[in-house]
Scaffold this motif. Sequence first.
Motif, PDB file in Angstrom:
ATOM      1  N   ALA A  60       0.827  -1.206   0.000  1.00 40.33           N
ATOM      2  CA  ALA A  60       0.000   0.000   0.000  1.00 40.33           C
ATOM      3  C   ALA A  60       0.860   1.255   0.000  1.00 40.33           C
ATOM      4  CB  ALA A  60      -0.923   0.001   1.210  1.00 40.33           C
ATOM      5  N   CYS A  61       2.167   1.075  -0.196  1.00 47.91           N
ATOM      6  CA  CYS A  61       3.041   2.258  -0.214  1.00 47.91           C
ATOM      7  C   CYS A  61       3.818   2.318  -1.524  1.00 47.91           C
ATOM      8  CB  CYS A  61       3.981   2.262   0.992  1.00 47.91           C
ATOM      9  SG  CYS A  61       4.702   3.889   1.322  1.00 47.91           S
ATOM     10  N   GLY A  62       3.416   1.488  -2.501  1.00 50.11           N
ATOM     11  CA  GLY A  62       4.041   1.584  -3.823  1.00 50.11           C
ATOM     12  C   GLY A  62       5.410   0.956  -3.943  1.00 50.11           C
ATOM     13  N   HIS A  63       5.855   0.231  -2.905  1.00 52.49           N
ATOM     14  CA  HIS A  63       7.194  -0.337  -2.986  1.00 52.49           C
ATOM     15  C   HIS A  63       7.279  -1.427  -4.065  1.00 52.49           C
ATOM     16  CE1 HIS A  63       8.094   1.060   1.449  1.00 52.49           C
ATOM     17  NE2 HIS A  63       7.549   2.003   0.707  1.00 52.49           N
ATOM     18  N   ASP A  64       6.125  -2.034  -4.369  1.00 51.67           N
ATOM     19  CA  ASP A  64       6.088  -2.981  -5.497  1.00 51.67           C
ATOM     20  C   ASP A  64       6.453  -2.262  -6.801  1.00 51.67           C
ATOM     21  OD1 ASP A  64       3.769  -1.467  -5.217  1.00 51.67           O
ATOM     22  OD2 ASP A  64       2.416  -3.057  -5.864  1.00 51.67           O
ATOM     23  N   GLY A 118      12.676  -3.763   4.526  1.00 53.41           N
ATOM     24  CA  GLY A 118      12.589  -3.097   5.824  1.00 53.41           C
ATOM     25  C   GLY A 118      12.575  -1.586   5.816  1.00 53.41           C
ATOM     26  N   GLU A 119      11.907  -0.975   4.836  1.00 56.74           N
ATOM     27  CA  GLU A 119      11.809   0.496   4.893  1.00 56.74           C
ATOM     28  C   GLU A 119      10.745   0.934   5.889  1.00 56.74           C
ATOM     29  OE1 GLU A 119      10.990   4.425   4.723  1.00 56.74           O
ATOM     30  OE2 GLU A 119       9.446   3.046   4.049  1.00 56.74           O
ATOM     31  N   GLU A 120       9.701   0.120   6.056  1.00 55.14           N
ATOM     32  CA  GLU A 120       8.555   0.533   6.883  1.00 55.14           C
ATOM     33  C   GLU A 120       8.860   0.360   8.373  1.00 55.14           C
ATOM     34  OE1 GLU A 120       6.069   2.118   5.814  1.00 55.14           O
ATOM     35  OE2 GLU A 120       5.882   1.668   3.680  1.00 55.14           O
ATOM     36  N   GLY A 121       9.893   1.031   8.832  1.00 58.46           N
ATOM     37  CA  GLY A 121      10.187   1.063  10.257  1.00 58.46           C
ATOM     38  C   GLY A 121      11.268   0.102  10.721  1.00 58.46           C
ATOM     39  N   LEU A 175      13.063   7.238  -5.831  1.00 58.14           N
ATOM     40  CA  LEU A 175      11.725   7.740  -6.163  1.00 58.14           C
ATOM     41  C   LEU A 175      10.731   7.150  -5.184  1.00 58.14           C
ATOM     42  CD1 LEU A 175      11.465   7.351 -10.043  1.00 58.14           C
ATOM     43  CD2 LEU A 175      11.347   9.508  -8.771  1.00 58.14           C
ATOM     44  N   HIS A 176       9.716   7.935  -4.834  1.00 55.49           N
ATOM     45  CA  HIS A 176       8.590   7.397  -4.069  1.00 55.49           C
ATOM     46  C   HIS A 176       7.289   7.854  -4.704  1.00 55.49           C
ATOM     47  CE1 HIS A 176       6.064   5.864  -0.971  1.00 55.49           C
ATOM     48  NE2 HIS A 176       7.100   5.406  -0.299  1.00 55.49           N
ATOM     49  N   VAL A 177       6.342   6.929  -4.846  1.00 55.77           N
ATOM     50  CA  VAL A 177       5.071   7.287  -5.480  1.00 55.77           C
ATOM     51  C   VAL A 177       4.250   8.208  -4.571  1.00 55.77           C
ATOM     52  CG1 VAL A 177       5.002   5.147  -6.805  1.00 55.77           C
ATOM     53  CG2 VAL A 177       3.812   5.275  -4.604  1.00 55.77           C
TER      54      VAL A 177
HETATM   55 NI    NI Z   1       6.955   4.028   1.261  1.00 50.66          NI
END
Ligand code: NI
Length: 399
Positions: free
Chosen positions: A103-107, A138-141, A166-168
Motif C-alpha cells: 500500500a506504499c508503492g514499494h512494489d 525493511g523500509e517501513e520502520g 523515487l517514491h510514489v
Molecule cells: Ni513508502
Amino acid sequence: MKPSAILDDARAILDDTIQLRRRVHRHPELGLVLPRTQATVLEALAGLPLDVRTGQRTTSVVARLAGARPGPTILLRADMDALPMAEETGLPFASEVAGAMHACGHDAHTAMLVGAARLLAARRESLAGNVVFMFQPGEEGYHGARVMLEEGLLDGTPPPTAAFALHVTHRLTAGAIAARPGPAMASGDTLQVVVLGRGGHASAPHDCLDPIPIACEIVQAFQTLVTRQVNVFDPAVVTVAKIEAGTTRNVIPDTASLLGTIRTVSEATRERVLEGVRRVAEGVAAAHGAEVAVELIRGYPVTVNDADFAGFVLDTARELLGSEAAHATSHPIMASEDFSYVLQRVRGAIANLSTRPANGPAFPNHSPRMLLNESALAAGIAMHVAVALRFLEGEAGSP
Ligand code: NI
C-alpha cells in the motif's frame, strides 16, 4: 542520449514492468526478510551484466553495473517491503497474503528499478562510470537501509558519490515528478510515557495518586512545548496517538500511559524536542508528586536532499518529461523515510513520482484502497535512467 529515446525505451518495457509489479504485489512480505520478493528480483535481473550481492541480515539485493569506461558511481534505490494491513482494492492481482499489502508503492519502486537496470545495462558499452542498484527490505520502520550500509552498501571502487530514489505519490498529475532542495521528509521518533500513580477508589482520589489528570496535563504541555519553544520556520509535530488507563468507572488506576510520535525537519530541532518532551513529562509529573517513565525511541533521521542534486533532478525531469511535469515542492512532508540514512552518507535526493489514477478517487499511500496508475511507471523508469546517465556524463547542471 536524447531524453525522448530514454522515454521510448522505458515505454517499450512498460508491460514487463507492470507484470513484475503485479507479481510482487500479489505476494507482499513484511520487514527485513522478504525471500520471495528477493527471488523475484534476482530472477528479473538474471542475465544482465551485473555484479549481484545479497544481504546477510536482510534479503537485500545490491547489483552493480560497471560501465565500459571509468567514471563516478551513482546509487539508485528501491524499497521492497509491504505493510501489515488487509488489502481492499478488489484488484485481480490483489494481495494473496492475509494481513499484508503493498500500500506504499514499494512494489512499483522495485519494478521500476529493475526496468532501469535493464535499460542502463543495455547501454553499458557507452557508460562512463558505474551504477549501484539498491533493493532494500525493511523500509517501513525496520531500518533496512541502515543494515545495508552496515553490510557495505557503499563499498566498491569508486564508491557512490550520488544517490537517487523515487517514491510514489497521489498528489500530482500522473507521471509528474516533485522534489525539493534541503529537508524533504521528517525525522520520526516514538515517545512512550508512563505516569506512575497509586490506584484506589474513584470516590476518594485524595487517598490515591490519580495518574489520569497528570497524563492529560502532559499531553497539553507537549503542545505548549511545540508552539512556545520551537521556531515556526523549523517546525515540529508532537502527536499523542494513544492514551491508555483504567478499567472501569469507579477505580483509579495505578498508571496511565501515552504513546505518540515526534516529527521534525532538522536534527537541531529534533534534539531540542526530544529533550523537551522528557523534561515536560518529568516536570509535570513531579509537580503533582508522581513519577514518570519516559522512553524515547529513535526512528529515522530527517531526510535531507542535497540542494544542487535536487535541482539537477528537477532539471532532468523538465528535460525528460516537460516543464509542466516537474514540480519544486514547497515544503517538506512530515512522514519519514529511511533513505535518510543513505543521504547522510552520500549527497543525493529523493523525489516523488505521481501515480495518481486517471479516474476515480486517489487514495493516499497506506490506504487499504490505494491504487497505482501503472502507466506512470514509464516516467519513473526513465527518471532513474536519465538521472544516472546525466550524472555520469557530467552534463551541465549535474552536481
Ligand atoms: Ni513508502
